[in-house]
Enzyme design. Structure first.
Site, PDB file in Angstrom:
ATOM      1  N   ASP A  10       0.884  -1.166   0.000  1.00 27.12           N
ATOM      2  CA  ASP A  10       0.000   0.000   0.000  1.00 27.12           C
ATOM      3  C   ASP A  10       0.926   1.222   0.000  1.00 27.12           C
ATOM      4  O   ASP A  10       2.120   1.108   0.324  1.00 27.12           O
ATOM      5  CB  ASP A  10      -0.849  -0.054   1.280  1.00 27.12           C
ATOM      6  CG  ASP A  10      -1.503   1.285   1.604  1.00 27.12           C
ATOM      7  OD1 ASP A  10      -2.217   1.811   0.731  1.00 27.12           O
ATOM      8  OD2 ASP A  10      -1.282   1.789   2.718  1.00 27.12           O
ATOM      9  N   ASP A  12      -0.183   5.146   0.822  1.00 26.75           N
ATOM     10  CA  ASP A  12      -0.438   6.195   1.823  1.00 26.75           C
ATOM     11  C   ASP A  12      -0.590   5.608   3.224  1.00 26.75           C
ATOM     12  O   ASP A  12      -1.454   4.780   3.457  1.00 26.75           O
ATOM     13  CB  ASP A  12      -1.687   6.982   1.437  1.00 26.75           C
ATOM     14  CG  ASP A  12      -1.460   7.750   0.144  1.00 26.75           C
ATOM     15  OD1 ASP A  12      -2.192   7.490  -0.827  1.00 26.75           O
ATOM     16  OD2 ASP A  12      -0.521   8.550   0.099  1.00 26.75           O
ATOM     17  N   GLY A  53     -10.043   7.392  -1.490  1.00 22.88           N
ATOM     18  CA  GLY A  53     -10.187   8.091  -2.777  1.00 22.88           C
ATOM     19  C   GLY A  53     -10.461   9.564  -2.525  1.00 22.88           C
ATOM     20  O   GLY A  53     -11.441   9.890  -1.837  1.00 22.88           O
ATOM     21  N   LYS A  55     -11.432  12.015  -4.565  1.00 23.26           N
ATOM     22  CA  LYS A  55     -12.694  12.525  -5.155  1.00 23.26           C
ATOM     23  C   LYS A  55     -13.881  12.035  -4.317  1.00 23.26           C
ATOM     24  O   LYS A  55     -14.764  12.813  -3.932  1.00 23.26           O
ATOM     25  CB  LYS A  55     -12.825  12.062  -6.606  1.00 23.26           C
ATOM     26  CG  LYS A  55     -11.750  12.634  -7.513  1.00 23.26           C
ATOM     27  CD  LYS A  55     -11.963  12.312  -8.991  1.00 23.26           C
ATOM     28  CE  LYS A  55     -11.696  10.871  -9.294  1.00 23.26           C
ATOM     29  NZ  LYS A  55     -10.290  10.449  -9.111  1.00 23.26           N
ATOM     30  N   GLU A  56     -13.854  10.751  -3.971  1.00 22.80           N
ATOM     31  CA  GLU A  56     -14.932  10.169  -3.149  1.00 22.80           C
ATOM     32  C   GLU A  56     -14.997  10.852  -1.789  1.00 22.80           C
ATOM     33  O   GLU A  56     -16.070  11.074  -1.239  1.00 22.80           O
ATOM     34  CB  GLU A  56     -14.698   8.656  -2.977  1.00 22.80           C
ATOM     35  CG  GLU A  56     -14.773   7.860  -4.276  1.00 22.80           C
ATOM     36  CD  GLU A  56     -13.495   7.880  -5.104  1.00 22.80           C
ATOM     37  OE1 GLU A  56     -13.434   7.161  -6.104  1.00 22.80           O
ATOM     38  OE2 GLU A  56     -12.547   8.659  -4.762  1.00 22.80           O
ATOM     39  N   ARG A  57     -13.823  11.238  -1.265  1.00 23.30           N
ATOM     40  CA  ARG A  57     -13.777  11.904   0.045  1.00 23.30           C
ATOM     41  C   ARG A  57     -14.435  13.288  -0.029  1.00 23.30           C
ATOM     42  O   ARG A  57     -15.124  13.709   0.893  1.00 23.30           O
ATOM     43  CB  ARG A  57     -12.306  12.032   0.497  1.00 23.30           C
ATOM     44  CG  ARG A  57     -12.088  12.339   1.941  1.00 23.30           C
ATOM     45  CD  ARG A  57     -10.623  12.104   2.349  1.00 23.30           C
ATOM     46  NE  ARG A  57     -10.287  10.719   2.151  1.00 23.30           N
ATOM     47  CZ  ARG A  57      -9.109  10.297   1.667  1.00 23.30           C
ATOM     48  NH1 ARG A  57      -8.168  11.141   1.322  1.00 23.30           N
ATOM     49  NH2 ARG A  57      -8.885   9.010   1.513  1.00 23.30           N
ATOM     50  N   HIS A  83      -9.778  18.090  -7.613  1.00 33.59           N
ATOM     51  CA  HIS A  83      -8.845  16.967  -7.454  1.00 33.59           C
ATOM     52  C   HIS A  83      -7.602  17.155  -8.315  1.00 33.59           C
ATOM     53  O   HIS A  83      -6.489  16.793  -7.899  1.00 33.59           O
ATOM     54  CB  HIS A  83      -9.531  15.636  -7.774  1.00 33.59           C
ATOM     55  CG  HIS A  83      -8.784  14.478  -7.213  1.00 33.59           C
ATOM     56  ND1 HIS A  83      -8.077  13.592  -7.982  1.00 33.59           N
ATOM     57  CD2 HIS A  83      -8.578  14.110  -5.922  1.00 33.59           C
ATOM     58  CE1 HIS A  83      -7.489  12.712  -7.213  1.00 33.59           C
ATOM     59  NE2 HIS A  83      -7.774  12.998  -5.959  1.00 33.59           N
ATOM     60  N   LYS A  86      -5.540  19.632  -6.407  1.00 32.84           N
ATOM     61  CA  LYS A  86      -4.989  18.991  -5.210  1.00 32.84           C
ATOM     62  C   LYS A  86      -3.808  18.102  -5.556  1.00 32.84           C
ATOM     63  O   LYS A  86      -2.783  18.104  -4.882  1.00 32.84           O
ATOM     64  CB  LYS A  86      -6.104  18.191  -4.518  1.00 32.84           C
ATOM     65  CG  LYS A  86      -5.662  17.372  -3.346  1.00 32.84           C
ATOM     66  CD  LYS A  86      -5.424  15.913  -3.738  1.00 32.84           C
ATOM     67  CE  LYS A  86      -4.877  15.149  -2.575  1.00 32.84           C
ATOM     68  NZ  LYS A  86      -4.574  13.726  -2.947  1.00 32.84           N
ATOM     69  N   THR A 125      -4.558   5.753  -4.079  1.00 34.79           N
ATOM     70  CA  THR A 125      -4.167   7.098  -4.516  1.00 34.79           C
ATOM     71  C   THR A 125      -3.906   7.124  -6.018  1.00 34.79           C
ATOM     72  O   THR A 125      -3.816   6.091  -6.670  1.00 34.79           O
ATOM     73  CB  THR A 125      -2.939   7.598  -3.739  1.00 34.79           C
ATOM     74  OG1 THR A 125      -2.848   9.017  -3.883  1.00 34.79           O
ATOM     75  CG2 THR A 125      -1.657   6.951  -4.220  1.00 34.79           C
ATOM     76  N   ASP A 184      -1.749  -0.156   6.200  1.00 33.51           N
ATOM     77  CA  ASP A 184      -1.700   0.685   7.419  1.00 33.51           C
ATOM     78  C   ASP A 184      -3.062   0.903   8.047  1.00 33.51           C
ATOM     79  O   ASP A 184      -3.164   1.443   9.150  1.00 33.51           O
ATOM     80  CB  ASP A 184      -1.113   2.070   7.074  1.00 33.51           C
ATOM     81  CG  ASP A 184      -2.100   2.898   6.246  1.00 33.51           C
ATOM     82  OD1 ASP A 184      -2.511   3.976   6.733  1.00 33.51           O
ATOM     83  OD2 ASP A 184      -2.488   2.442   5.154  1.00 33.51           O
TER      84      ASP A 184
HETATM   85  C1  XBP Z   1      -5.086   6.394   0.538  1.00 35.57           C
HETATM   86  C2  XBP Z   1      -6.265   7.057  -0.043  1.00 35.57           C
HETATM   87  C3  XBP Z   1      -6.056   8.078  -1.115  1.00 35.57           C
HETATM   88  C4  XBP Z   1      -5.343   9.301  -0.554  1.00 35.57           C
HETATM   89  C5  XBP Z   1      -5.577  10.512  -1.416  1.00 35.57           C
HETATM   90  O1  XBP Z   1      -4.689   5.437  -0.414  1.00 35.57           O
HETATM   91  O2  XBP Z   1      -7.383   6.713   0.317  1.00 35.57           O
HETATM   92  O3  XBP Z   1      -7.341   8.444  -1.579  1.00 35.57           O
HETATM   93  O4  XBP Z   1      -5.898   9.607   0.734  1.00 35.57           O
HETATM   94  O5  XBP Z   1      -5.123  10.242  -2.728  1.00 35.57           O
HETATM   95  P1  XBP Z   1      -3.830   4.087   0.040  1.00 35.57           P
HETATM   96  P2  XBP Z   1      -6.061  10.658  -3.972  1.00 35.57           P
HETATM   97  O6  XBP Z   1      -3.792   4.019   1.556  1.00 35.57           O
HETATM   98  O7  XBP Z   1      -4.606   2.933  -0.584  1.00 35.57           O
HETATM   99  O8  XBP Z   1      -2.468   4.292  -0.564  1.00 35.57           O
HETATM  100  O9  XBP Z   1      -6.562  12.044  -3.708  1.00 35.57           O
HETATM  101  O10 XBP Z   1      -5.161  10.571  -5.183  1.00 35.57           O
HETATM  102  O11 XBP Z   1      -7.157   9.624  -3.971  1.00 35.57           O
HETATM  103 MG    MG Z   2      -2.944   3.273   3.241  1.00 35.43          MG
END
Ligand code: XBP
Ligand code: MG
Length: 241
Positions: A10, A12, A53, A55-57, A83, A86, A125, A184
């Site tokens: 993963d 983020d 996501g 955009k979804e957030r 987005h 951002k 992400t 995580d």
């Molecule tokens: C974490 C997410 C991502 C980021 C934001 O992804 O949920 O949406 O918060 O990135 P992961 P974007 O833990 O699966 O790596 O704005 O590009 O979605």
């Molecule tokens: Mg993560």
């Protein structure tokens, strides 16, 4: 054939602690640039992370806090514009070196490569965020170290759905038993487990206390975890499968 053949990371919160001081800052910069009076503080962003996501957030936030704006016909276009802005801000933060890898991550990747282990990424992400982070925080040519990079909108359903892990597995051409995922968050663990992949969790300030049922192990970080330790955790789990 070695039991463990591939590590699937993963991004983020796992490769790097990117949410509080990366994505959150980038969202707020995009809102300001677009003249929108939204501001996501640390605590609120922690709640919004329940939705994966970017955009979804933003749709999720609008449903809770800006229903009138959400109802406007142009809101979908606004979210796409926000987005894009951002992501530009986020990539600039990464390129400025503001988001280093978490402790032990680089060493584990180097050790796994030296052991001939295949590497992949499965993340919600956006792909440009992954490329920027690998180049700036791991090594300029490190994208090529990951045989498969599954990111963002490549799949219809984001984590906790297993789609991104299924997509990566199909391209690795490996059975789930030969892989180990690193996650995580509760959403991430649900996704990797729904895909059937043994998973090791490294929690962080936003995810400490999440339900990590089903993880092979839950660590605070990888600072003291070598690839040999990871193999031991993986091999130990083989006997209980
Ligand atoms: C974490 C997410 C991502 C980021 C934001 O992804 O949920 O949406 O918060 O990135 P992961 P974007 O833990 O699966 O790596 O704005 O590009 O979605
Ligand atoms: Mg993560």
């Amino acid at each position: 054939m070695k039991p463990l053949q591939a590590l699937i990371f993963d991004v983020d919160g796992t490769l790097a602690d990117t949410e509080r001081d990366g994505h959150r800052i980038a969202f707020n910069a995009a809102f300001a640039e677009a003249g929108l009076n939204w501001h996501w503080d640390v605590a609120l962003y922690g709640e919004l992370l329940a939705v994966t996501g970017g955009k979804e957030r933003m749709f999720h936030y609008a449903r809770l806090h800006a229903p009138a704006l959400l109802a406007r016909p142009e809101f979908d276009n606004l979210v796409r514009k926000l987005h894009t802005l951002k992501t530009q801000h986020y990539v600039h933060l990464v390129q400025a070196g503001k988001l280093p890898l978490r402790p032990g991550v680089a060493r584990l990747i180097y050790e796994a490569r030296a052991a001939g282990i295949r590497l992949a990424i499965a993340t919600t992400t956006s792909p440009e965020n992954v490329a920027a982070l690998l180049r700036a925080s791991l090594s300029p040519e490190s994208e090529s170290w990951f045989e498969v990079i599954g990111a963002g909108d490549i799949v219809p359903a984001k984590k906790p759905a297993p789609d991104i892990y299924d997509w990566v597995l199909a391209r690795l051409g490996l059975p789930v038993e030969a892989c180990l995922a690193f996650e995580d968050s509760e959403n991430g663990l649900k996704a990797s487990r729904a895909a059937g992949i043994p998973t090791l969790v490294t929690e962080n300030d936003y995810t400490r206390g999440h339900d990590f049922t089903g993880a092979l192990a839950v660590l605070s970080d990888l600072a003291k975890t070598t690839f040999a330790d990871v193999q031991q955790i993986f091999n130990k789990s083989l006997s209980s499968r």
